[in-house]
Motif scaffolding. Structure first.
Motif, mmCIF file in Angstrom:
data_model
loop_
_atom_site.group_PDB
_atom_site.id
_atom_site.type_symbol
_atom_site.label_atom_id
_atom_site.label_comp_id
_atom_site.label_asym_id
_atom_site.label_seq_id
_atom_site.Cartn_x
_atom_site.Cartn_y
_atom_site.Cartn_z
ATOM 1 N N ARG A 13 0.840 -1.201 0.000
ATOM 2 C CA ARG A 13 0.000 0.000 0.000
ATOM 3 C C ARG A 13 0.873 1.248 0.000
ATOM 4 N NH1 ARG A 13 -1.364 3.355 3.870
ATOM 5 N NH2 ARG A 13 -0.828 1.980 5.606
ATOM 6 N N THR A 19 -3.698 5.810 0.769
ATOM 7 C CA THR A 19 -4.198 5.665 2.132
ATOM 8 C C THR A 19 -4.881 4.310 2.295
ATOM 9 O OG1 THR A 19 -6.364 6.576 1.589
ATOM 10 C CG2 THR A 19 -4.634 8.149 2.270
ATOM 11 N N LYS A 20 -5.159 3.966 3.533
ATOM 12 C CA LYS A 20 -5.911 2.737 3.812
ATOM 13 C C LYS A 20 -7.301 2.825 3.204
ATOM 14 C CE LYS A 20 -3.344 1.924 8.056
ATOM 15 N NZ LYS A 20 -3.376 1.903 9.513
ATOM 16 N N GLN A 21 -7.878 4.005 3.259
ATOM 17 C CA GLN A 21 -9.208 4.207 2.685
ATOM 18 C C GLN A 21 -9.186 3.977 1.178
ATOM 19 O OE1 GLN A 21 -10.829 8.116 3.414
ATOM 20 N NE2 GLN A 21 -12.784 7.624 2.480
ATOM 21 N N GLU A 22 -8.170 4.508 0.506
ATOM 22 C CA GLU A 22 -8.052 4.319 -0.944
ATOM 23 C C GLU A 22 -7.785 2.853 -1.285
ATOM 24 O OE1 GLU A 22 -8.015 5.001 -5.013
ATOM 25 O OE2 GLU A 22 -8.791 6.253 -3.407
ATOM 26 N N ALA A 24 -8.808 0.240 0.398
ATOM 27 C CA ALA A 24 -10.096 -0.442 0.557
ATOM 28 C C ALA A 24 -10.988 -0.205 -0.660
ATOM 29 C CB ALA A 24 -10.792 0.025 1.828
ATOM 30 N N LYS A 25 -11.020 1.033 -1.114
ATOM 31 C CA LYS A 25 -11.845 1.382 -2.276
ATOM 32 C C LYS A 25 -11.400 0.617 -3.516
ATOM 33 C CE LYS A 25 -13.269 5.447 -4.922
ATOM 34 N NZ LYS A 25 -13.089 6.903 -5.062
ATOM 35 N N SER A 30 -14.912 -2.787 2.429
ATOM 36 C CA SER A 30 -15.121 -1.673 3.356
ATOM 37 C C SER A 30 -13.795 -1.277 4.002
ATOM 38 C CB SER A 30 -16.124 -2.058 4.435
ATOM 39 O OG SER A 30 -15.561 -3.028 5.298
ATOM 40 N N GLN A 31 -13.728 -0.024 4.431
ATOM 41 C CA GLN A 31 -12.517 0.437 5.099
ATOM 42 C C GLN A 31 -12.275 -0.318 6.402
ATOM 43 O OE1 GLN A 31 -12.256 4.666 5.780
ATOM 44 N NE2 GLN A 31 -10.237 4.504 6.701
ATOM 45 N N TYR A 34 -10.611 -3.596 5.582
ATOM 46 C CA TYR A 34 -9.210 -3.413 5.215
ATOM 47 C C TYR A 34 -8.354 -3.148 6.450
ATOM 48 C CZ TYR A 34 -4.862 -2.059 3.203
ATOM 49 O OH TYR A 34 -3.515 -2.033 2.910
ATOM 50 N N LEU A 35 -8.846 -2.305 7.337
ATOM 51 C CA LEU A 35 -8.099 -1.993 8.554
ATOM 52 C C LEU A 35 -7.814 -3.253 9.367
ATOM 53 C CD1 LEU A 35 -9.948 1.277 9.678
ATOM 54 C CD2 LEU A 35 -7.685 1.100 8.614
ATOM 55 N N GLU A 38 -5.014 -5.291 7.561
ATOM 56 C CA GLU A 38 -3.673 -4.711 7.735
ATOM 57 C C GLU A 38 -3.204 -4.809 9.187
ATOM 58 O OE1 GLU A 38 -1.678 -0.488 6.938
ATOM 59 O OE2 GLU A 38 -2.448 -1.381 5.084
#
Length: 119
Positions: A13, A19-22, A24-25, A30-31, A34-35, A38
């Motif tokens: 990543r 980002t983590k959000q990106e 996930a997308k 979902s974020q 993904y969190l 990781e």
């Protein structure tokens, strides 16, 4: 038992600079999911690991710690994103081994000529 190597996931990543959000997308999850992947608190399905490998341009074996080679073992070519490359791949599917070898040799030589011109 952890299936996914969380450090390699994070490394991939960060290598993309997202980002983590990106992440996930792009993986289409979902974020929060993904969190958890990781953080190592949840194991993804094989399908999700495969999608991660595709998104991060690596292999599933690398993400699960089975290989130290981060090179992808699969490349997805979308016709809408790269029509010429898609057409080339489609054409290559009909070639025999000798023809593929010749084409690969030519493509590598062509790539080297282009690199030399840019220098």
């Amino acid at each position: 038992m952890d299936i996914l190597d969380k450090e390699r996931l994070k490394e991939c990543r960060l290598k993309l600079g997202i980002t983590k959000q990106e992440a996930a997308k792009r993986i289409q999850i979902s974020q929060p999911a993904y969190l958890r992947y990781e953080a190592g608190s949840r194991n993804p399905s094989i399908q999700i690991i495969s999608k991660m490998a595709e998104v991060f341009s690596t292999s599933t074996d690398y993400l699960i710690g089975k290989s130290s080679d981060s090179s992808p073992n699969r490349i997805v070519v979308e016709q809408s994103e790269s029509p010429s490359l898609f057409s080339l791949v489609k054409t290559c599917q009909t070639l025999n081994t000798a023809q593929l070898t010749r084409l690969t040799t030519y493509a590598k030589a062509l790539s080297n000529v282009t690199s030399d011109i840019e220098k």
